[in-house]
Design a protein around this motif. Structure first.
Motif, PDB file in Angstrom:
ATOM      1  N   PHE A 110      -3.698 -14.759   3.130  1.00 36.63           N
ATOM      2  CA  PHE A 110      -4.755 -14.700   4.134  1.00 36.63           C
ATOM      3  C   PHE A 110      -5.125 -15.822   5.119  1.00 36.63           C
ATOM      4  N   THR A 111      -4.810 -15.817   6.189  1.00 39.25           N
ATOM      5  CA  THR A 111      -5.336 -16.923   7.156  1.00 39.25           C
ATOM      6  C   THR A 111      -6.526 -16.761   7.830  1.00 39.25           C
ATOM      7  N   HIS A 112      -7.553 -17.668   7.740  1.00 42.64           N
ATOM      8  CA  HIS A 112      -8.722 -17.449   8.141  1.00 42.64           C
ATOM      9  C   HIS A 112      -8.676 -17.702   9.836  1.00 42.64           C
ATOM     10  N   TYR A 113      -8.545 -16.789  10.603  1.00 41.85           N
ATOM     11  CA  TYR A 113      -8.614 -17.070  12.287  1.00 41.85           C
ATOM     12  C   TYR A 113     -10.375 -16.806  12.626  1.00 41.85           C
ATOM     13  N   GLN A 173      -8.206 -11.006  12.139  1.00 46.77           N
ATOM     14  CA  GLN A 173      -7.199 -10.242  12.804  1.00 46.77           C
ATOM     15  C   GLN A 173      -6.100  -9.861  11.582  1.00 46.77           C
ATOM     16  N   ASP A 174      -5.187  -8.974  11.966  1.00 45.35           N
ATOM     17  CA  ASP A 174      -4.026  -8.821  10.838  1.00 45.35           C
ATOM     18  C   ASP A 174      -3.267  -9.834  10.514  1.00 45.35           C
ATOM     19  N   ASN A 175      -2.903 -10.290   9.232  1.00 43.17           N
ATOM     20  CA  ASN A 175      -2.077 -11.394   9.058  1.00 43.17           C
ATOM     21  C   ASN A 175      -1.336 -11.066   7.911  1.00 43.17           C
ATOM     22  N   GLY A 176      -0.524 -12.096   7.210  1.00 40.17           N
ATOM     23  CA  GLY A 176       0.109 -12.119   6.126  1.00 40.17           C
ATOM     24  C   GLY A 176       1.173 -11.150   5.933  1.00 40.17           C
ATOM     25  N   ASN A 177       1.712 -10.825   7.104  1.00 44.02           N
ATOM     26  CA  ASN A 177       2.634  -9.599   6.709  1.00 44.02           C
ATOM     27  C   ASN A 177       4.158 -10.573   6.452  1.00 44.02           C
ATOM     28  N   PHE A 181     -16.490 -12.645  13.492  1.00 42.66           N
ATOM     29  CA  PHE A 181     -16.004 -14.270  13.257  1.00 42.66           C
ATOM     30  C   PHE A 181     -15.651 -14.171  11.623  1.00 42.66           C
ATOM     31  N   ASP A 182     -14.730 -14.724  11.289  1.00 41.05           N
ATOM     32  CA  ASP A 182     -14.297 -14.878   9.897  1.00 41.05           C
ATOM     33  C   ASP A 182     -15.289 -15.386   8.700  1.00 41.05           C
ATOM     34  N   LYS A 183     -16.227 -16.012   9.195  1.00 35.97           N
ATOM     35  CA  LYS A 183     -17.578 -16.375   8.336  1.00 35.97           C
ATOM     36  C   LYS A 183     -18.148 -15.004   7.761  1.00 35.97           C
ATOM     37  N   LEU A 184     -18.023 -13.954   8.754  1.00 36.77           N
ATOM     38  CA  LEU A 184     -18.596 -12.644   8.616  1.00 36.77           C
ATOM     39  C   LEU A 184     -17.939 -11.703   7.606  1.00 36.77           C
TER      40      LEU A 184
END
Length: 142
Positions: free
Chosen positions: A20-23, A27-31, A73-76
């Motif tokens: 997982f990338t914390h943008y 958003q979708d990631n890690g594919n 936001f990623d912190k949420l």
């Protein structure tokens, strides 16, 4: 897709958390594209072996697509204890015009009809050679 420019074929080992990338805006990631096989397992080695026929795109995250969409936001984001696995035929290239240029048409997913296959197999990584098993596809019944 344009991901081919920096992705190397090989055997990799990682954790779901590391995928997982914390943008700032989730958003979708890690594919992972053109995956021949993958194994997702817990700390005891109990898991699922995914075999593409011949390949799939997949991701494994501790967030659902709804989690990523709902959090401004990623912190949420709240990490789930379970793993959400997505298996897809193919993914469009990187670029959505959300923070950069529009996706080049040559990287777009444009097929109107397609078919693909995959095998899901329960596995215990303590008892199974997942590389050998991942490379073994079921016999065709044609």
């Amino acid at each position: 897709s344009d991901m081919h420019a920096f992705c190397r074929m090989g055997l990799y080992s990682s954790t779901v958390d590391d995928q997982f990338t914390h943008y700032v805006k989730p958003q979708d990631n890690g594919n992972h594209i053109e995956t021949r096989f993958a194994c997702v397992s817990d700390a005891e080695g109990i898991g699922l072996l995914i075999k593409g026929i011949p390949s799939v795109s997949f991701s494994a995250l501790h967030y659902t697509p709804e989690d990523l969409t709902a959090a401004p936001f990623d912190k949420l984001l709240r990490r789930r204890p379970e793993t959400t696995v997505h298996i897809d035929y193919k993914a469009a290239g990187i670029g959505s015009n959300s923070c950069g240029p529009e996706l080049d048409r040559k990287y777009a997913f444009a097929e109107k009809e397609f078919s693909y296959g995959f095998v899901l197999q329960p596995v215990n990584t303590e008892l199974t050679d997942t590389v050998s098993e991942g490379l073994t596809l079921p016999e065709s019944k044609t």
